[in-house]
Enzyme design. Structure first.
Site, PDB file in Angstrom:
ATOM      1  N   HIS A 284      42.661  43.763  37.659  1.00 58.96           N
ATOM      2  CA  HIS A 284      42.234  42.465  38.191  1.00 58.96           C
ATOM      3  C   HIS A 284      41.530  41.704  37.070  1.00 58.96           C
ATOM      4  O   HIS A 284      40.551  42.193  36.498  1.00 58.96           O
ATOM      5  CB  HIS A 284      41.298  42.669  39.394  1.00 58.96           C
ATOM      6  CG  HIS A 284      42.023  43.283  40.567  1.00 58.96           C
ATOM      7  ND1 HIS A 284      41.493  44.269  41.355  1.00 58.96           N
ATOM      8  CD2 HIS A 284      43.273  43.027  41.044  1.00 58.96           C
ATOM      9  CE1 HIS A 284      42.378  44.596  42.298  1.00 58.96           C
ATOM     10  NE2 HIS A 284      43.466  43.861  42.125  1.00 58.96           N
TER      11      HIS A 284
ATOM     12  N   ARG B  95      39.458  39.289  36.592  1.00 59.04           N
ATOM     13  CA  ARG B  95      38.041  38.895  36.550  1.00 59.04           C
ATOM     14  C   ARG B  95      37.077  40.062  36.349  1.00 59.04           C
ATOM     15  O   ARG B  95      35.876  39.834  36.173  1.00 59.04           O
ATOM     16  CB  ARG B  95      37.701  38.196  37.871  1.00 59.04           C
ATOM     17  CG  ARG B  95      37.857  39.083  39.110  1.00 59.04           C
ATOM     18  CD  ARG B  95      37.870  38.218  40.350  1.00 59.04           C
ATOM     19  NE  ARG B  95      37.995  38.974  41.591  1.00 59.04           N
ATOM     20  CZ  ARG B  95      38.122  38.388  42.776  1.00 59.04           C
ATOM     21  NH1 ARG B  95      38.144  37.077  42.863  1.00 59.04           N
ATOM     22  NH2 ARG B  95      38.217  39.111  43.867  1.00 59.04           N
TER      23      ARG B  95
ATOM     24  N   ARG C 221      42.139  36.879  39.876  1.00 60.03           N
ATOM     25  CA  ARG C 221      42.314  38.307  40.161  1.00 60.03           C
ATOM     26  C   ARG C 221      43.731  38.810  39.818  1.00 60.03           C
ATOM     27  O   ARG C 221      43.901  39.888  39.265  1.00 60.03           O
ATOM     28  CB  ARG C 221      42.048  38.497  41.669  1.00 60.03           C
ATOM     29  CG  ARG C 221      42.434  39.848  42.249  1.00 60.03           C
ATOM     30  CD  ARG C 221      42.163  39.831  43.757  1.00 60.03           C
ATOM     31  NE  ARG C 221      42.726  40.985  44.419  1.00 60.03           N
ATOM     32  CZ  ARG C 221      42.056  42.114  44.678  1.00 60.03           C
ATOM     33  NH1 ARG C 221      40.808  42.245  44.303  1.00 60.03           N
ATOM     34  NH2 ARG C 221      42.646  43.110  45.292  1.00 60.03           N
TER      35      ARG C 221
ATOM     36  N   ASN D 181      47.547  45.545  42.087  1.00 57.43           N
ATOM     37  CA  ASN D 181      47.130  46.717  42.868  1.00 57.43           C
ATOM     38  C   ASN D 181      47.623  46.670  44.317  1.00 57.43           C
ATOM     39  O   ASN D 181      47.115  47.397  45.173  1.00 57.43           O
ATOM     40  CB  ASN D 181      45.610  46.892  42.827  1.00 57.43           C
ATOM     41  CG  ASN D 181      45.209  48.366  42.874  1.00 57.43           C
ATOM     42  OD1 ASN D 181      45.967  49.236  42.424  1.00 57.43           O
ATOM     43  ND2 ASN D 181      44.035  48.660  43.428  1.00 57.43           N
ATOM     44  N   ARG D 182      48.581  45.809  44.592  1.00 59.12           N
ATOM     45  CA  ARG D 182      49.327  45.836  45.860  1.00 59.12           C
ATOM     46  C   ARG D 182      50.819  45.977  45.575  1.00 59.12           C
ATOM     47  O   ARG D 182      51.638  45.899  46.475  1.00 59.12           O
ATOM     48  CB  ARG D 182      49.113  44.531  46.661  1.00 59.12           C
ATOM     49  CG  ARG D 182      47.670  44.248  47.045  1.00 59.12           C
ATOM     50  CD  ARG D 182      47.125  45.237  48.074  1.00 59.12           C
ATOM     51  NE  ARG D 182      45.731  44.936  48.389  1.00 59.12           N
ATOM     52  CZ  ARG D 182      44.686  45.347  47.669  1.00 59.12           C
ATOM     53  NH1 ARG D 182      44.875  46.102  46.592  1.00 59.12           N
ATOM     54  NH2 ARG D 182      43.455  45.049  48.041  1.00 59.12           N
TER      55      ARG D 182
ATOM     56  N   HIS E  98      37.903  49.591  38.254  1.00 60.21           N
ATOM     57  CA  HIS E  98      37.723  48.234  38.810  1.00 60.21           C
ATOM     58  C   HIS E  98      36.237  47.915  38.876  1.00 60.21           C
ATOM     59  O   HIS E  98      35.381  48.737  38.580  1.00 60.21           O
ATOM     60  CB  HIS E  98      38.294  48.183  40.239  1.00 60.21           C
ATOM     61  CG  HIS E  98      39.775  48.226  40.300  1.00 60.21           C
ATOM     62  ND1 HIS E  98      40.537  47.146  40.679  1.00 60.21           N
ATOM     63  CD2 HIS E  98      40.662  49.222  40.037  1.00 60.21           C
ATOM     64  CE1 HIS E  98      41.813  47.473  40.649  1.00 60.21           C
ATOM     65  NE2 HIS E  98      41.924  48.737  40.268  1.00 60.21           N
ATOM     66  N   SER E  99      35.931  46.679  39.322  1.00 56.83           N
ATOM     67  CA  SER E  99      34.559  46.366  39.691  1.00 56.83           C
ATOM     68  C   SER E  99      34.627  45.379  40.863  1.00 56.83           C
ATOM     69  O   SER E  99      35.602  44.628  40.957  1.00 56.83           O
ATOM     70  CB  SER E  99      33.793  45.757  38.515  1.00 56.83           C
ATOM     71  OG  SER E  99      34.156  44.422  38.277  1.00 56.83           O
TER      72      SER E  99
ATOM     73  N   TYR F 208      38.435  48.757  53.089  1.00 55.57           N
ATOM     74  CA  TYR F 208      39.473  48.313  54.013  1.00 55.57           C
ATOM     75  C   TYR F 208      40.737  49.088  53.659  1.00 55.57           C
ATOM     76  O   TYR F 208      40.828  49.691  52.588  1.00 55.57           O
ATOM     77  CB  TYR F 208      39.731  46.801  53.804  1.00 55.57           C
ATOM     78  CG  TYR F 208      39.653  46.435  52.326  1.00 55.57           C
ATOM     79  CD1 TYR F 208      40.720  46.631  51.468  1.00 55.57           C
ATOM     80  CD2 TYR F 208      38.449  45.955  51.770  1.00 55.57           C
ATOM     81  CE1 TYR F 208      40.622  46.355  50.108  1.00 55.57           C
ATOM     82  CE2 TYR F 208      38.342  45.684  50.409  1.00 55.57           C
ATOM     83  CZ  TYR F 208      39.444  45.884  49.592  1.00 55.57           C
ATOM     84  OH  TYR F 208      39.345  45.635  48.247  1.00 55.57           O
TER      85      TYR F 208
ATOM     86  N   GLU G  17      34.929  51.946  41.130  1.00 55.61           N
ATOM     87  CA  GLU G  17      34.389  50.575  41.248  1.00 55.61           C
ATOM     88  C   GLU G  17      33.023  50.575  40.567  1.00 55.61           C
ATOM     89  O   GLU G  17      32.057  51.143  41.076  1.00 55.61           O
ATOM     90  CB  GLU G  17      34.248  50.145  42.715  1.00 55.61           C
ATOM     91  CG  GLU G  17      35.556  50.043  43.493  1.00 55.61           C
ATOM     92  CD  GLU G  17      36.327  48.740  43.258  1.00 55.61           C
ATOM     93  OE1 GLU G  17      35.849  47.860  42.529  1.00 55.61           O
ATOM     94  OE2 GLU G  17      37.436  48.626  43.832  1.00 55.61           O
TER      95      GLU G  17
HETATM   96  O1  0X9 Z   1      41.329  46.230  46.681  1.00 52.71           O
HETATM   97  C1  0X9 Z   1      41.498  46.767  45.576  1.00 52.71           C
HETATM   98  O2  0X9 Z   1      42.537  46.661  44.928  1.00 52.71           O
HETATM   99  C2  0X9 Z   1      40.361  47.623  44.977  1.00 52.71           C
HETATM  100  N1  0X9 Z   1      39.103  46.936  45.104  1.00 52.71           N
HETATM  101  S1  0X9 Z   1      38.829  45.555  44.247  1.00 52.71           S
HETATM  102  O3  0X9 Z   1      37.619  44.955  44.782  1.00 52.71           O
HETATM  103  N2  0X9 Z   1      38.530  45.918  42.736  1.00 52.71           N
HETATM  104  O4  0X9 Z   1      39.962  44.711  44.329  1.00 52.71           O
HETATM  105  C3  0X9 Z   1      40.295  48.939  45.724  1.00 52.71           C
HETATM  106  C4  0X9 Z   1      41.580  49.728  45.722  1.00 52.71           C
HETATM  107  C5  0X9 Z   1      41.455  51.069  46.390  1.00 52.71           C
HETATM  108  N3  0X9 Z   1      42.723  51.761  46.474  1.00 52.71           N
HETATM  109  C6  0X9 Z   1      43.655  51.506  47.413  1.00 52.71           C
HETATM  110  N4  0X9 Z   1      43.439  50.724  48.412  1.00 52.71           N
HETATM  111  N5  0X9 Z   1      44.800  52.144  47.329  1.00 52.71           N
HETATM  112 ZN    ZN Z   2      39.779  45.350  41.249  1.00 54.12          ZN
END
Ligand code: 0X9
Ligand code: ZN
Length: 421
Positions: free
Chosen positions: A186, A188, A241, A258-259, A311-312, A364, A387
């Protein structure tokens, strides 16, 4: 007189450079929301996935941090009041200017003017730009040719290299177990590449001291998975992001890398709305950045024993699965205990407390993450998302080195477990 003019010029340059990536946030509020009921949490989760006007910086089961554009603030506040949620609102610009010093960049004339001060404080006292990071990496490899290889995993959407460092006791031996660590998925999350570069520098400068840890292990580091998003967060939008994938004729840009991994792609916590902060792309691995990482990990799947995605922010250590609260990893006890050991090592430095668990239960549900893909699809036995600390994707410059040092202790603890698999 000359000195005075010089100082005024420095301040003016500084202000100009600092303001540009925050321009669009005039009038924005940052909300800290406290909630224990399911209703508020579910409302916020839906907003996170679908709203294009709200940006979630943190969303846990009882507390969230969200920035809201001026047009949406009254609706948001009324809804929170209806749901009986407590919240604190603060003008975003006020908060960012309190962190003024951290807003400097290093690819303009302002960088040149600050260079002596910066060198005195060292590399880990500011937020370096893409080119500075690549220079730092190639210099490390040049200084330690026996132990460090500098390479590219591929190119980003805009054509930047996704640079990597391989660190080992003998760079000619190629079949060792691998500890893979990446950051800045991400854009930022500026503190994240610094912790990874700090690890590289410490290991290479103290190879003898880390001989045991490195005995059978190659450390593979990718500090900037998303170089385009990282750069864009300096030049245009401090809170960018996603990557910078542009779709001809469409107004919104970028995919959340990360999606975009091929594990339960576009299930919970991901969106098919191009304008969403968690847009999952046109399909699994639709993005060049995702392909670069997935290709490396797939090719080396039998050697990679640890995958860390840094991440952070929030001070969490997450293990799979993150895509659903109902999916339990078969080795969750082991994952939990390794992460808890790392958390304990981090805490030793100055007491920083990390919470360990699955992101689906602490935050979440979110699908398509690297951690789930590495563990679930590739069978990498130790897969985690870290994180780091922070409040608003900035940390005070004086704090950078402390975060690097405490995180280093955690990284080493994770890496220590690699030779056991
Ligand atoms: O949402 C995310 O991608 C991550 N947090 S962030 O605030 N840095 O964006 C957490 C990802 C945790 N892993 C999965 N959900 N698979
Ligand atoms: Zn992140």
């Amino acid at each position: 007189m000359w000195l005075q003019a010089f100082s005024i010029a420095v301040v003016a340059l500084y202000a100009a450079a600092s303001a540009s990536n925050l321009d669009r946030y005039e009038g924005y509020n940052k909300y800290t929301v406290f909630h224990d009921g399911e209703d508020v949490f579910n409302y916020l989760v839906d907003l996170q996935t679908e709203s294009t006007e709200l940006d979630f910086w943190l969303l846990t089961r009882n507390m969230s941090v969200v920035t809201v554009s001026p047009t949406e603030q009254s609706t948001f506040e009324s809804r929170l009041n209806e749901l009986n949620a407590q919240f604190v609102a603060k003008p975003l610009m006020e908060e960012m200017f309190a962190f003024n010093e951290t807003l400097s960049s290093c690819e303009d004339s302002e960088c040149e003017l600050n260079r002596p001060r910066r060198q005195a404080r060292g590399f880990f006292s500011h937020f370096p730009r893409y080119s500075e990071i690549l220079n730092y990496m190639s210099a490390l490899a040049a200084r330690h040719p026996q132990n460090c290889r500098y390479e590219s995993l591929g190119r980003s959407f805009e054509g930047r290299h996704i640079a990597a460092l391989s660190i080992s006791l003998n760079s000619r031996v190629r079949d060792r177990r691998v500890a893979y660590i990446q950051s800045a998925t991400h854009g930022r999350e500026w503190i994240t590449p610094l912790t990874v570069l700090y690890l590289a520098n410490e290991l290479l400068n103290n190879l003898r001291a880390f001989q045991r840890v490195l005995q059978d292990v190659e450390i593979y580091l990718v500090p900037l998975v998303n170089p385009d998003g990282y750069e864009y967060s300096f030049t245009n939008d401090r809170f960018w992001r996603k990557n910078r994938h542009r779709y001809g004729g469409r107004s919104c840009t970028g995919v959340d890398i990360n999606r975009n991994f091929p594990n339960n792609w576009n299930y919970h916590g991901a969106s098919q709305n191009l304008c969403s902060e968690v847009y999952s792309g046109t399909g699994p691995t639709s993005e060049p950045e995702t392909v670069a990482v997935a290709r490396y990990l797939e090719y080396n799947r039998h050697r990679v024993k640890l995958s860390l995605d840094v991440h952070s922010f929030g001070k969490f250590l997450f293990y799979p699965y993150g895509y659903s609260r109902n999916a339990a990893a078969p080795t969750r006890n082991l994952l939990h205990s390794v992460a808890q050991r790392a958390a304990n090592q981090i805490a030793k430095y100055r007491g920083t407390h990390y919470t360990v668990g699955t992101s689906a239960s602490i935050l979440y549900e979110a699908s398509g993450g690297l951690d789930d893909y590495a563990y679930g699809n590739l069978g990498i036995p130790m897969s985690f998302t870290v994180e780091l600390p922070g409040e608003n994707f900035q940390v005070a410059p004086a704090d950078i080195i402390h975060i690097c040092k405490e995180t280093f202790a955690g990284f080493i603890e994770f890496i220590r477990h690699v030779s056991l698999y």
